[in-house]
Design an enzyme around this catalytic site. Sequence first.
Site, short mmCIF file in Angstrom:
data_model
loop_
_atom_site.label_atom_id
_atom_site.label_comp_id
_atom_site.label_asym_id
_atom_site.label_seq_id
_atom_site.Cartn_x
_atom_site.Cartn_y
_atom_site.Cartn_z
N CYS A 2 53.14 69.85 58.58
CA CYS A 2 51.95 70.71 58.61
C CYS A 2 50.91 70.05 57.71
O CYS A 2 51.07 70.01 56.50
CB CYS A 2 52.27 72.11 58.11
N GLU A 105 48.15 70.92 64.92
CA GLU A 105 49.04 69.79 65.15
C GLU A 105 48.39 68.91 66.20
O GLU A 105 47.50 69.36 66.94
CB GLU A 105 50.43 70.23 65.61
#
Length: 227
Positions: A2, A105
Site C-alpha cells: 500500500c 494500486e
Amino acid sequence: MCGRFTLTITFEELVKRYAIEDQGTPFHRPRYNVAPMQQVPAIINDGSKNRLGELRWGLVPSWAKDDKFAGKTINARGETLLEKPSFKNLVYRKRCIIPADSFFEWINVEGQKRPIRFLKKDNSIFSMAGLYDTWINPTNGAKMNTCTIITTTPNKLVSHVHDRMPVILKKEDEQKWLKRNEVNVKELLRLLMPFPTEEMLAYPVSTLVGNVKNEGPECIERIKKIK
C-alpha cells in the site's frame, strides 16, 4: 504494497468520526494523494483515551542507527509481524490507526502502469491498522514519530490488481486494536483480515496520482476506461 491513499474529509469530520476529546489545533486538510515519507493523521490510545496526531509514514525503529530504514518499512506484512525485529515488540504496545477513505494500486496495461482507486461502496472513512514507534536522532536528539501500515492478502476485488491490500479494520474492532492494555496478541492478529469484497468498489483514475506533486481532487476522478 500500500503506497498511496486518500483522506478527503475535514479535520472536524475526522475528530467526530473517532470521538476525539482533546482535538488541539487543526492540522489536517482534505488530501487526495498521500505518499510515503509524508506526515499522516493517526489515532493512538494513551491508556485512557484516543488521541489524534501526526506520524511520518515509513517506520523508523527506536533502535535504528539512522532514518534510512523508513523507505523499507512503509508496510508490514500481517502474517510475519512477530518475526520481524522492526515490528514484533510494537504489536504489544504501539498499535495505531491510519484513517483513509481510499487507497490506490497500479495495474499493468500494455506495459504501462495505470492507477486504480479502491474505496468502500458508501464512500465512508475506514481505519487501516498500523504500528508506530519513536526514533531519537543520535546527532541532535530530535524525536521522530513514524508509522507503518499493515497489509494482508487481498480480497477478490483487489486481487485482480495486486497481491496485497491494507488491513481495514471492522468498525467494531477499532477500539480493541487501539486499546493500550490489550496484550492478547493471538486475538489481535485475528483482526488482520482482508476487508469484505462486497463492501468495496474500484475504478480507474488518472495517472496524475503517480506524481506526489499532484494533490488535488482530480487525482480521484473516475476516468471512462484504462487506455
